[in-house]
Design a protein around this motif. Structure first.
Motif, short mmCIF file in Angstrom:
data_model
loop_
_atom_site.label_atom_id
_atom_site.label_comp_id
_atom_site.label_asym_id
_atom_site.label_seq_id
_atom_site.Cartn_x
_atom_site.Cartn_y
_atom_site.Cartn_z
N ASP A 144 17.49 -124.79 -32.86
CA ASP A 144 18.91 -124.61 -32.58
C ASP A 144 19.38 -125.76 -31.70
OD1 ASP A 144 19.10 -122.15 -33.94
OD2 ASP A 144 18.26 -121.10 -32.19
N PRO A 145 20.68 -126.10 -31.74
CA PRO A 145 21.18 -127.23 -30.95
C PRO A 145 20.82 -127.17 -29.47
CG PRO A 145 22.85 -126.52 -32.50
CD PRO A 145 21.74 -125.52 -32.59
N PHE B 137 26.42 -130.06 -32.08
CA PHE B 137 25.81 -129.25 -31.02
C PHE B 137 26.72 -128.16 -30.48
CE2 PHE B 137 22.88 -133.02 -29.77
CZ PHE B 137 22.00 -132.67 -30.78
N LEU C 42 17.97 -130.93 -37.45
CA LEU C 42 17.80 -129.65 -36.75
C LEU C 42 17.23 -128.60 -37.69
CD1 LEU C 42 21.13 -129.56 -34.70
CD2 LEU C 42 18.81 -129.65 -33.73
N ASN D 93 22.52 -132.33 -38.37
CA ASN D 93 22.31 -130.95 -38.81
C ASN D 93 21.08 -130.83 -39.69
OD1 ASN D 93 24.50 -129.82 -37.46
ND2 ASN D 93 25.90 -130.12 -39.17
#
Length: 432
Positions: A312-313, A341, A306, A303
């Motif tokens: 974004d996943p 995800f 990201l 996380n």
């Protein structure tokens, strides 16, 4: 604002090939580098296989001396871990075409571990002091004045590869060794990235090296029941996410990357291989030998990466998994990918190149990021070989057994270290 960081040089030494071309061809061909141990007699051990590098000579890659010469003329040979580190760094620096002045201003971040546990040297050292009831420690300490006695021990220190590389290339900036086990070289890459982003340096040489294939290494991990005992089928021993996996395979090698500020690279006309976009780092804060059953640490690292990359996943097109081939790691990493995800997880291809290389420990993260860069360039995913009967608890798309063409812009590489250290790195095509 954070400065942009790109990758301009790659160097790899591995059981499946030295240099990016040989390494990549083995990956996409699904060729295993696991074989019977040849450097010592392992016949009495429960584990008799490893990812040894058998076609390596430092002089083929670097003019750096293979020995350390002391002021009194004593010669001590550098261990394989350090030789691999020098060779990988040489390849990366050569590809990046850095000048002497650029190297002098660079920083160096390198992941490593201790040198080989050399039983033969230890036996020679202790034999004159052996007593029927043990070792004459007092005599040993009083007579251990030979410079080679102390220097041999010093050359096994985890900091030696970075120190030798800095000396070889005249790197005068910050030199740091990361000691986070299997996450060490991935952390080194992330820390080098941070220094460039904040303007502390324009160029960094990053990566890692390890050679945990000596007798005590094998015995130690075998005693933890962490290693595969598929001795009669070495090329099928490393089988991440497969229901019949029984442990990882110790391996050796090195990976090095030159990373630099994007405009610095463009001004000097360097070839940009990929852009480093995200770095996430976390700790399980749980147990030394076990991952947290709810994958808290890996989820946090993913996380964070990201968020750092601003993605974004569902934008991640490929994950190079830590994928060790142990029951615990593979299930926990699968859980982490599901949790991080969400609905995108089943649609993102994941593969473990450890199925071919084995586990290079401190070098693993750097070598696997190099594999991820090569996959992004070729738009071709390396497979997870030996995935014959998927574990029902490992239910993602692991690119089984054959390389696959796949269009993607962003990729992630995971590294989860013994002791609960977790790193996730995200790369993208330059200009993405």
């Amino acid at each position: 604002m954070k400065r942009r960081v790109v990758i301009t040089g790659l160097g790899v030494i591995s059981p499946i090939g030295n240099g990016c071309t040989a390494f990549w061809q083995s990956l996409i061909s699904g060729r295993s580098g696991i074989r019977a141990i040849s450097r010592f007699d392992a016949s009495g051990l429960p584990v008799r296989i490893a990812g040894e590098i058998t076609d390596f000579a430092l002089e083929d890659y670097s003019p750096a001396p293979i020995e350390y010469l002391t002021s009194d003329g004593t010669r001590l040979k550098f261990d394989l871990r350090t030789q691999y580190a020098i060779a990988a760094a040489e390849l990366a620096v050569r590809e990046a075409a850095l000048t002497v002045s650029q190297l002098a201003e660079a920083c160096l971040y390198f992941g490593s571990g201790e040198g080989p546990n050399d039983l033969e040297w230890l036996a020679q050292l202790l034999s004159p002091y052996a007593l029927s009831e043990g070792c004459d420690t007092a005599r040993l300490l009083s007579e251990a004045r030979d410079p080679s006695f102390a220097l041999h021990d010093q050359l096994m220190e985890a900091t030696i590869p970075a120190s030798v590389i800095a000396s070889r290339f005249g790197i005068e900036g910050e030199v740091t060794t990361c000691l986070t086990a299997c996450a060490a070289s991935a952390q080194a890459i992330g820390e080098g990235m941070r220094r460039i982003q904040t303007g502390e340096c324009d160029v960094a040489l990053v990566g890692g090296a390890h050679a945990m294939t000596a007798p005590l290494d094998v015995i130690g991990f075998a005693s933890l029941s962490a290693l595969s005992t598929r001795n009669e089928e070495p090329t099928r021993a490393s089988r991440p996410f497969d229901l019949r996996r029984d442990g990882f395979v110790l391996s050796e090698g090195a990976g090095a990357l030159v990373i630099e500020e994007r405009e610095h690279a463009r001004r000097r006309g360097a070839r940009i291989r990929a852009e480093l976009l995200g770095y996430g780092l976390s700790s399980d804060a749980y147990r030394i030998t076990d991952m947290h059953p709810e994958a808290r640490g890996p989820i946090a690292a993913i996380n964070a990466a990201l968020q750092d990359a601003g993605l974004d996943p569902e934008e991640i097109g490929y994950v190079n998994a830590h994928g060790t081939s142990t029951l615990e790691n593979d299930r926990t990493e699968t859980l982490a990918l599901h949790r991080a995800f969400g609905k995108a997880a089943p649609h993102i291809p994941v593969s473990s190149t450890k199925s071919m290389t084995g586990h290079m420990v401190a070098a693993a993260g750097a070598v696997e990021l190099i594999a991820t860069v090569l996959a992004l360039e070729a738009q071709l995913l390396p497979p997870t070989i030996n995935l014959e009967e998927p574990d029902p608890e490992c239910d993602l798309d692991y690119v089984p057994n054959r390389a696959r063409h796949h269009e993607f812009r962003f990729a992630m590489s995971n590294s989860f270290g013994f002791g609960g250290q977790n790193v996730a790195l995200i790369i993208g095509k330059d200009g993405s």
